[in-house]
Design an enzyme around this catalytic site. Structure first.
Site, PDB file in Angstrom:
ATOM      1  N   CYS A 298      -3.635  14.838 -17.674  1.00 12.84           N
ATOM      2  CA  CYS A 298      -4.365  15.688 -18.612  1.00 12.84           C
ATOM      3  C   CYS A 298      -5.862  15.637 -18.297  1.00 12.84           C
ATOM      4  CB  CYS A 298      -4.110  15.217 -20.038  1.00 12.84           C
ATOM      5  SG  CYS A 298      -5.222  15.918 -21.265  1.00 12.84           S
ATOM      6  N   GLU A 299      -6.484  16.788 -18.117  1.00 10.15           N
ATOM      7  CA  GLU A 299      -7.895  16.798 -17.737  1.00 10.15           C
ATOM      8  C   GLU A 299      -8.825  16.476 -18.902  1.00 10.15           C
ATOM      9  OE1 GLU A 299      -9.486  21.385 -18.031  1.00 10.15           O
ATOM     10  OE2 GLU A 299      -8.481  20.784 -16.195  1.00 10.15           O
ATOM     11  N   HIS A 300      -8.297  16.405 -20.112  1.00  9.50           N
ATOM     12  CA  HIS A 300      -9.148  16.125 -21.276  1.00  9.50           C
ATOM     13  C   HIS A 300      -9.301  14.632 -21.554  1.00  9.50           C
ATOM     14  CE1 HIS A 300      -7.535  20.289 -22.366  1.00  9.50           C
ATOM     15  NE2 HIS A 300      -8.791  20.436 -22.002  1.00  9.50           N
ATOM     16  N   HIS A 301      -8.251  13.850 -21.232  1.00 10.18           N
ATOM     17  CA  HIS A 301      -8.323  12.414 -21.499  1.00 10.18           C
ATOM     18  C   HIS A 301      -7.943  11.562 -20.288  1.00 10.18           C
ATOM     19  CE1 HIS A 301      -7.729  14.248 -25.549  1.00 10.18           C
ATOM     20  NE2 HIS A 301      -8.622  13.338 -25.889  1.00 10.18           N
TER      21      HIS A 301
ATOM     22  N   HIS B 282       2.869  14.562 -23.119  1.00  8.86           N
ATOM     23  CA  HIS B 282       1.461  14.274 -22.843  1.00  8.86           C
ATOM     24  C   HIS B 282       1.113  12.951 -23.510  1.00  8.86           C
ATOM     25  CE1 HIS B 282       0.143  18.507 -21.602  1.00  8.86           C
ATOM     26  NE2 HIS B 282       1.435  18.599 -21.856  1.00  8.86           N
TER      27      HIS B 282
ATOM     28  N   GLN C 278      -1.400  22.083 -18.975  1.00  6.35           N
ATOM     29  CA  GLN C 278      -0.030  22.500 -18.667  1.00  6.35           C
ATOM     30  C   GLN C 278       0.112  24.009 -18.537  1.00  6.35           C
ATOM     31  OE1 GLN C 278       3.082  20.401 -20.760  1.00  6.35           O
ATOM     32  NE2 GLN C 278       4.435  22.171 -20.692  1.00  6.35           N
TER      33      GLN C 278
ATOM     34  N   CYS D 191      -1.652  11.728 -23.980  1.00  3.30           N
ATOM     35  CA  CYS D 191      -2.815  11.831 -24.863  1.00  3.30           C
ATOM     36  C   CYS D 191      -2.372  12.202 -26.282  1.00  3.30           C
ATOM     37  CB  CYS D 191      -3.821  12.847 -24.331  1.00  3.30           C
ATOM     38  SG  CYS D 191      -3.130  14.444 -23.932  1.00  3.30           S
TER      39      CYS D 191
END
Length: 223
Positions: free
Chosen positions: A111-114, A180, A152, A182
């Site tokens: 996941c590119e956010h976390h 995910h 995703q 996250c």
């Protein structure tokens, strides 16, 4: 009025994407992998020190280097266009004109956010317009685009667009069902939920064809 930091946090927590392409800088590959590993190694070392870890401990002293190599060589290796798999196609000499489905492709992404793992299954299908692709190549295409900081929805679209380009047909579909971490291990900590995304091109937008694809991926093919 929401401030910039609150806005970016909201995008990340809602797993939104602002672009269908991965946001990669134009100078991303002016530095070779060995230099990247050394730079990231120092950054990981600083993170661990800031958290209060004792890097003289035998268990931790190699961690910065291991993490740096893993980032560059493994889990984010799909950022490098030189690592894109070759996708040779072949003439459909046996004139197979029905749907071809490759299901239950194992997915590992991040996941590119976390920067936490995304783990799941990918199901892809296409209908030949004269050319076919080796079965393992579909797995390799999935793996290539997965080895990046990802969203995703974007990953689903990228897989379809790449197969459409390689096979010279719009008749490609992809469904991803993934967990995910996250979501599962932080924040709401819902360990049961998974995320399903889909992208249907060409004839797969037809309800009957789409239903046939969905029925195929429900088949029990365990041996």
């Amino acid at each position: 009025m929401i401030n910039k930091d609150e806005y970016t946090d909201e995008i990340g927590d809602n797993h939104s994407s602002s672009n269908f392409e991965n946001p990669i800088r134009t100078d991303a590959f002016e530095v070779n992998d060995d230099i990247k590993i050394e730079l990231i190694k120092k950054d990981v070392e600083n993170i661990l020190l800031t958290l209060g870890m004792d890097l003289s401990d035998d268990s931790l002293k190699g961690t910065p280097n291991r993490v740096a190599k893993m980032f560059v060589k493994e889990i984010f290796g799909g950022l490098n266009p030189q690592k894109k798999p070759s996708s040779s196609t072949f003439e459909n000499k046996y004139k197979y004109g029905e749907m071809l489905v490759e299901k239950n492709i194992t997915l590992y992404s991040t996941c590119e956010h976390h920067l936490l793992p995304i783990v799941g299954k990918v199901h892809v299908a296409y209908i030949s317009k004269g050319t076919v692709i080796g079965l393992s190549k579909m797995n390799r295409i999935v793996d290539y685009f997965a080895r990046r900081p990802q969203v995703q929805e974007r990953l689903t679209i990228q897989i379809v667009k790449e197969l459409q380009k390689v096979l010279n047909t719009d008749d490609v579909a992809c469904i991803i069902d993934a967990k995910h971490l996250c979501v599962n291990s932080r924040g709401i900590r819902d360990i049961e939920s998974s995320t399903v995304t889909s992208e249907f091109g060409g004839t797969f937008k037809n309800e009957f064809t789409r239903r046939e694809f969905l029925d195929y991926i429900k088949l029990d093919t365990k041996f």
